[in-house]
Design an enzyme around this catalytic site. Sequence first.
Site, PDB file in Angstrom:
ATOM      1  N   TYR A  83       0.833  -1.203   0.000  1.00  0.00           N
ATOM      2  CA  TYR A  83       0.000   0.000   0.000  1.00  0.00           C
ATOM      3  C   TYR A  83       0.868   1.253   0.000  1.00  0.00           C
ATOM      4  O   TYR A  83       0.563   2.228  -0.685  1.00  0.00           O
ATOM      5  CB  TYR A  83      -0.932   0.008   1.217  1.00  0.00           C
ATOM      6  CG  TYR A  83      -1.937   1.141   1.147  1.00  0.00           C
ATOM      7  CD1 TYR A  83      -3.157   0.954   0.496  1.00  0.00           C
ATOM      8  CD2 TYR A  83      -1.655   2.392   1.686  1.00  0.00           C
ATOM      9  CE1 TYR A  83      -4.062   1.990   0.379  1.00  0.00           C
ATOM     10  CE2 TYR A  83      -2.553   3.429   1.574  1.00  0.00           C
ATOM     11  CZ  TYR A  83      -3.758   3.220   0.929  1.00  0.00           C
ATOM     12  OH  TYR A  83      -4.647   4.258   0.812  1.00  0.00           O
ATOM     13  N   PHE A 135      -7.984  21.504 -24.362  1.00  0.00           N
ATOM     14  CA  PHE A 135      -8.272  20.077 -24.434  1.00  0.00           C
ATOM     15  C   PHE A 135      -9.470  19.826 -23.517  1.00  0.00           C
ATOM     16  O   PHE A 135      -9.622  20.474 -22.480  1.00  0.00           O
ATOM     17  CB  PHE A 135      -7.082  19.197 -24.050  1.00  0.00           C
ATOM     18  CG  PHE A 135      -7.434  17.745 -24.223  1.00  0.00           C
ATOM     19  CD1 PHE A 135      -7.591  17.218 -25.496  1.00  0.00           C
ATOM     20  CD2 PHE A 135      -7.703  16.938 -23.138  1.00  0.00           C
ATOM     21  CE1 PHE A 135      -8.000  15.905 -25.675  1.00  0.00           C
ATOM     22  CE2 PHE A 135      -8.111  15.621 -23.312  1.00  0.00           C
ATOM     23  CZ  PHE A 135      -8.255  15.103 -24.579  1.00  0.00           C
ATOM     24  N   THR A 136     -10.293  18.856 -23.898  1.00  0.00           N
ATOM     25  CA  THR A 136     -11.599  18.659 -23.241  1.00  0.00           C
ATOM     26  C   THR A 136     -11.493  18.530 -21.713  1.00  0.00           C
ATOM     27  O   THR A 136     -12.094  19.321 -20.979  1.00  0.00           O
ATOM     28  CB  THR A 136     -12.272  17.401 -23.822  1.00  0.00           C
ATOM     29  OG1 THR A 136     -11.348  16.309 -23.732  1.00  0.00           O
ATOM     30  CG2 THR A 136     -12.644  17.608 -25.289  1.00  0.00           C
ATOM     31  N   ASP A 226       1.470  20.484 -20.600  1.00  0.00           N
ATOM     32  CA  ASP A 226       0.761  19.217 -20.724  1.00  0.00           C
ATOM     33  C   ASP A 226       1.722  18.332 -21.512  1.00  0.00           C
ATOM     34  O   ASP A 226       1.873  18.472 -22.727  1.00  0.00           O
ATOM     35  CB  ASP A 226      -0.564  19.404 -21.461  1.00  0.00           C
ATOM     36  CG  ASP A 226      -1.315  18.079 -21.617  1.00  0.00           C
ATOM     37  OD1 ASP A 226      -0.654  17.022 -21.553  1.00  0.00           O
ATOM     38  OD2 ASP A 226      -2.539  18.100 -21.810  1.00  0.00           O
ATOM     39  N   LYS A 269      -0.214   7.855 -23.242  1.00  0.00           N
ATOM     40  CA  LYS A 269       0.139   8.202 -24.630  1.00  0.00           C
ATOM     41  C   LYS A 269       1.641   7.959 -24.839  1.00  0.00           C
ATOM     42  O   LYS A 269       2.066   6.820 -24.974  1.00  0.00           O
ATOM     43  CB  LYS A 269      -0.249   9.665 -24.913  1.00  0.00           C
ATOM     44  CG  LYS A 269      -1.753   9.868 -25.161  1.00  0.00           C
ATOM     45  CD  LYS A 269      -2.540   9.953 -23.909  1.00  0.00           C
ATOM     46  CE  LYS A 269      -3.923  10.509 -24.105  1.00  0.00           C
ATOM     47  NZ  LYS A 269      -4.686  10.494 -22.843  1.00  0.00           N
ATOM     48  N   ARG A 393     -13.801  15.160 -33.533  1.00  0.00           N
ATOM     49  CA  ARG A 393     -13.143  16.247 -32.795  1.00  0.00           C
ATOM     50  C   ARG A 393     -13.626  17.545 -33.426  1.00  0.00           C
ATOM     51  O   ARG A 393     -12.939  18.191 -34.190  1.00  0.00           O
ATOM     52  CB  ARG A 393     -11.612  16.148 -32.894  1.00  0.00           C
ATOM     53  CG  ARG A 393     -11.024  14.974 -32.155  1.00  0.00           C
ATOM     54  CD  ARG A 393     -10.733  15.197 -30.680  1.00  0.00           C
ATOM     55  NE  ARG A 393     -11.827  14.993 -29.763  1.00  0.00           N
ATOM     56  CZ  ARG A 393     -11.680  14.578 -28.503  1.00  0.00           C
ATOM     57  NH1 ARG A 393     -10.496  14.256 -28.041  1.00  0.00           N
ATOM     58  NH2 ARG A 393     -12.701  14.490 -27.698  1.00  0.00           N
ATOM     59  N   PHE A 460     -19.321  14.359 -25.725  1.00  0.00           N
ATOM     60  CA  PHE A 460     -18.943  13.512 -26.860  1.00  0.00           C
ATOM     61  C   PHE A 460     -18.801  12.040 -26.483  1.00  0.00           C
ATOM     62  O   PHE A 460     -18.975  11.159 -27.318  1.00  0.00           O
ATOM     63  CB  PHE A 460     -17.632  14.011 -27.491  1.00  0.00           C
ATOM     64  CG  PHE A 460     -16.491  14.112 -26.520  1.00  0.00           C
ATOM     65  CD1 PHE A 460     -16.339  15.229 -25.720  1.00  0.00           C
ATOM     66  CD2 PHE A 460     -15.582  13.075 -26.383  1.00  0.00           C
ATOM     67  CE1 PHE A 460     -15.299  15.315 -24.812  1.00  0.00           C
ATOM     68  CE2 PHE A 460     -14.535  13.150 -25.481  1.00  0.00           C
ATOM     69  CZ  PHE A 460     -14.396  14.274 -24.687  1.00  0.00           C
TER      70      PHE A 460
END
Length: 468
Positions: A83, A135-136, A226, A269, A393, A460
């Site tokens: 943990y 970005f969303t 980001d 990513k 998009r 979306f």
Amino acid sequence: MRPGAGSPDPPKRRSWAEPFRIKVVEPVHVPTADQRRHAIEKAGYNTFLLRSEDVYIDLLTDSGTSAMSDSQWAGMMLGDEAYAGSRNFFHLEDAVHKYYGYRFVVPTHQGRGAENLLSKILIQPGDVVPGNMYFTTTRLHQELAGGRFVDVIVDEAHDPASTHPFKGNVDLDKLEATIRHYGAQRIPYVCIAGTVNMAGGQPISLANLQAVRAVTQAHGIRLILDATRLAENAFFIQHREERYQHYSIAAIVREMCALSDGCTMSAKKDSLANIGGFLAVNDENVFEEARNLVVVYEGLHTYGGMAGRDMEAVARGIGESMQDEHIRARVGQVLYLGQKLIDWGVPVVQPVGGHGVFLDARAFLPHVPQQQYPAQTLAAALYLDSGVRTMERGAVSAGRNRDTGAEYLPKLELVRITIPRRVYTQAHMDVVAESVYFVHEKREEIRGLRMTYEPRYLRFFQARFEPL
Ligand code: PLI
């Protein structure tokens, strides 16, 4: 035509191939035309609502869908599921220190977990956050914390036909004007993304990032990256910014990070993992806050919502993501698909981006008004044609203005053909290109969509449609 594909001409250049060989395969199923029609109707014409088993080639996203290496899989067996204080956390911390260079790391279950922490810590109600296109999830977390996003990207980013080499650049005049208008004290940070997703995977140059740093520093404003696709951005810097052509991808990433105060990261990513993320910062006070908050939303500060084995996969994936040969093959595959479509006269965002080829749905379906969601329509049409899954998009992703309730109608109305890393072959890319080509040939028969169900947040993902 490629050598070996029946070309009578001798090769004019030497080809290169992926720097790996395939050890395990996952069979895929090709749905019939009837099955596809049934599946897309059931999914309300939203590719997010399709079942994966109804998809032939899945190019919905490059997020969490990449193939892990043998080293990453071996690392999964070395998961320390304690943990607290898992050794895999320290491997992750080491990798972030080595490749990104920030002082402090807080693990999160994925990128939006880091965005939530950062927004909660730095944004006060009434603040504004300038950035190189929204970005969303990033914008929503800024808004939920009481802030407002202001777009300061160059105008060329909103023009699919512009071939500007760095469409992710910040327009410095827009940034200065935003700071003058709101005052530096209302701007907790400027948020800069590598290869701007919503613009078509477009990079920011190092020269521009240096200039942004100079402006923000002069006003005492933080700069947060980001870093989700920073390694891919570095490829474009290496190839398009003469000064950096002899720098390695890893060295360019370090340069970029050194110009910032921290980053949010989706390890799903660039980092070649199926799940994971982190917030990394240099400011000890921000770190202390984040380490406090992470236990509320994610988990203890040495796992942040990830299993030990996942942290190990991320730690190893970070190192692999910085290898020049990997990035060249990864972006090279995207460019291969994009060039094919350009050669065949299909309207795509140019230059081709780092993680996908973006179809310009307005130019593709000029007879479908934006209120009838041409990109959503086109993504459904592609699935119907071949079982290839892509993503809208455009207006659906852009959502509504939270103050007025009016729908945003962005200049970019795109279908993203997103390529997972190390998953598909060049033959898959040929099948995809041919499907796009044939849908383009019969584009005049395609009609728009009407939205029949609209979720409140990030619509979306779950919205439903029917054909007009
Ligand atoms: O999906 P997350 O929560 O790990 O990361 C959120 C996120 C942050 N920034 C950027 C630039 C992203 O692209 C991003 C997620 N992108 C997704 C899911 C995509 O399909 O592009």
